[in-house]
Scaffold this motif. Structure first.
Motif, short mmCIF file in Angstrom:
data_model
loop_
_atom_site.label_atom_id
_atom_site.label_comp_id
_atom_site.label_asym_id
_atom_site.label_seq_id
_atom_site.Cartn_x
_atom_site.Cartn_y
_atom_site.Cartn_z
N ARG A 31 11.17 0.77 -44.96
CA ARG A 31 12.05 1.83 -45.47
C ARG A 31 13.44 1.27 -45.77
O ARG A 31 14.03 1.53 -46.82
N GLU A 35 12.87 0.86 -49.43
CA GLU A 35 12.90 2.31 -49.64
C GLU A 35 11.49 2.86 -49.87
O GLU A 35 11.27 3.69 -50.74
N LYS A 52 17.65 -8.05 -46.28
CA LYS A 52 18.37 -7.00 -46.98
C LYS A 52 19.86 -7.31 -46.94
O LYS A 52 20.40 -7.67 -45.90
N GLY A 163 13.25 8.67 -44.02
CA GLY A 163 14.41 7.79 -44.26
C GLY A 163 15.64 8.25 -43.50
O GLY A 163 16.69 7.59 -43.53
N PHE A 167 19.15 3.72 -42.73
CA PHE A 167 20.18 2.77 -43.18
C PHE A 167 21.29 2.70 -42.13
O PHE A 167 21.75 1.62 -41.75
N LEU A 194 18.95 6.71 -47.39
CA LEU A 194 17.59 6.42 -47.85
C LEU A 194 16.76 7.70 -47.97
O LEU A 194 15.55 7.66 -48.04
N LYS A 195 17.43 8.85 -48.00
CA LYS A 195 16.75 10.14 -48.16
C LYS A 195 17.03 10.68 -49.54
O LYS A 195 18.10 10.43 -50.07
N GLY A 197 12.91 10.58 -48.98
CA GLY A 197 11.98 9.45 -49.04
C GLY A 197 11.09 9.51 -50.26
O GLY A 197 10.71 10.58 -50.71
N ASP A 198 10.77 8.33 -50.77
CA ASP A 198 9.80 8.25 -51.85
C ASP A 198 8.47 7.87 -51.25
O ASP A 198 8.15 6.71 -51.07
#
Ligand SMILES: Nc1nc2c(ncn2[C@@H]2O[C@H](COP(=O)(O)OP(=O)(O)OP(=O)(O)O)[C@@H](O)[C@H]2O)c(=O)[nH]1
Ligand SMILES: [Mg+2]
Length: 260
Positions: A31, A35, A52, A163, A167, A194-195, A197-198
């Protein structure tokens, strides 16, 4: 190298994720770095790596090397080597699985032991994952907070699935290591980074991760360090079978012949 060249280089930090199998370590790393989230559980054998690059307040670029350590390695002989030298440790458990919380005592002891001869002690965070399953929670928040207070750990709750706060979780640890204070606005902004979420993308596996690392690495000029840790990992994982075979060969050939 001139001072300005040195300043423009990224700081590199080693963060390790430890905790029971299925607590969500790989999902958190995936995540954070890609992501993405996959519903299917694929056990991590040994360890895996993620890279990252983030920017901390003050325009400080930091490359995080995330060492995702498989839950099955607890008690194994390589574990303290994986953890040694980490500047940050995330002790991950699943808030719907009490056993994963109870077992953190063992993980925490191992982390302390692995670093007992090191001059610098890692920043450690207790991470309760799967907060999207709040209705199934079995580990009380009080218990979590007490463990943090007793051991001076950073307390965090996240969801790799949605998510939520993922982060922020990594950012807080990196900031703490580097002595940077995040203000309230920065914390609030990071919480939802990170929201939403995919979820359409699934667990990508090592091949896809390599592909991602490759493109990121080229962009950021980080390929050499990635190759280095991959070589290190391949060496470590490739270590056991030859030794084992050698032992077998030795014990068969070395038996005295009763006829002699
Ligand atoms: N609902 C929900 N499921 C999650 C979350 N994080 C992980 N999972 C699921 O939990 C399972 C285990 O996740 P992993 O990330 O593979 O667990 P792990 O800690 O890496 O496990 P090991 O590799 O065995 O150490 C998978 O089926 C994930 O989809 C979360 O935040 N919410
Ligand atoms: Mg895993």
């Amino acid at each position: 190298m001139s001072d300005s060249e040195e300043e423009s280089q990224d700081r590199q930090l080693k963060l390790v994720l430890v905790g029971d199998g299925a607590s969500g370590k790989t999902s958190l790393a995936t995540r954070f770095s890609q992501e993405a989230f996959g519903k299917q559980y694929k056990q991590t054998i040994g360890l895996d790596f993620f890279l990252k690059r983030i920017t901390l307040p003050g325009n400080l670029n930091v490359t995080l090397q995330v060492w995702d350590i498989g839950g099955q390695t607890l008690g194994g002989k390589m574990l303290d080597k994986y953890v040694y030298g980490a500047q940050g440790v995330l002790l991950v458990y699943d808030i719907t699985n009490s056993q994963s919380f109870e077992n953190l005592e063992d993980w925490y002891s191992m982390v302390k032991k692995a670093n007992e001869e090191s001059d610098v002690q890692p920043v450690i965070s207790l991470v309760g994952n799967k907060i999207d399953l709040e209705h199934m929670r079995t580990v009380k928040v009080d218990k979590h907070q007490r463990f943090c207070q007793e051991n001076g750990l950073i307390s965090q709750f996240v969801s790799a699935k949605t998510g939520d706060s993922v982060f922020l979780c990594f950012q807080r640890v990196a900031a703490e290591i580097l002595g940077i204070k995040l203000n309230k606005a920065e914390i609030e902004q990071s919480q939802s980074l990170l929201k939403p979420g995919d979820d359409s993308r699934s667990h990508t596996g090592r091949a896809r991760r390599r592909e991602w690392i490759h493109s990121q690495g080229q962009q950021d000029g980080e390929m050499e360090s990635q190759r280095q840790i991959e070589r290190e990992r391949d060496r470590e994982i490739g270590y056991t079978p030859p030794l084992f075979l050698f032992f077998l060969l030795f014990s068969t050939c070395g038996k005295p012949n009763p006829k002699n």
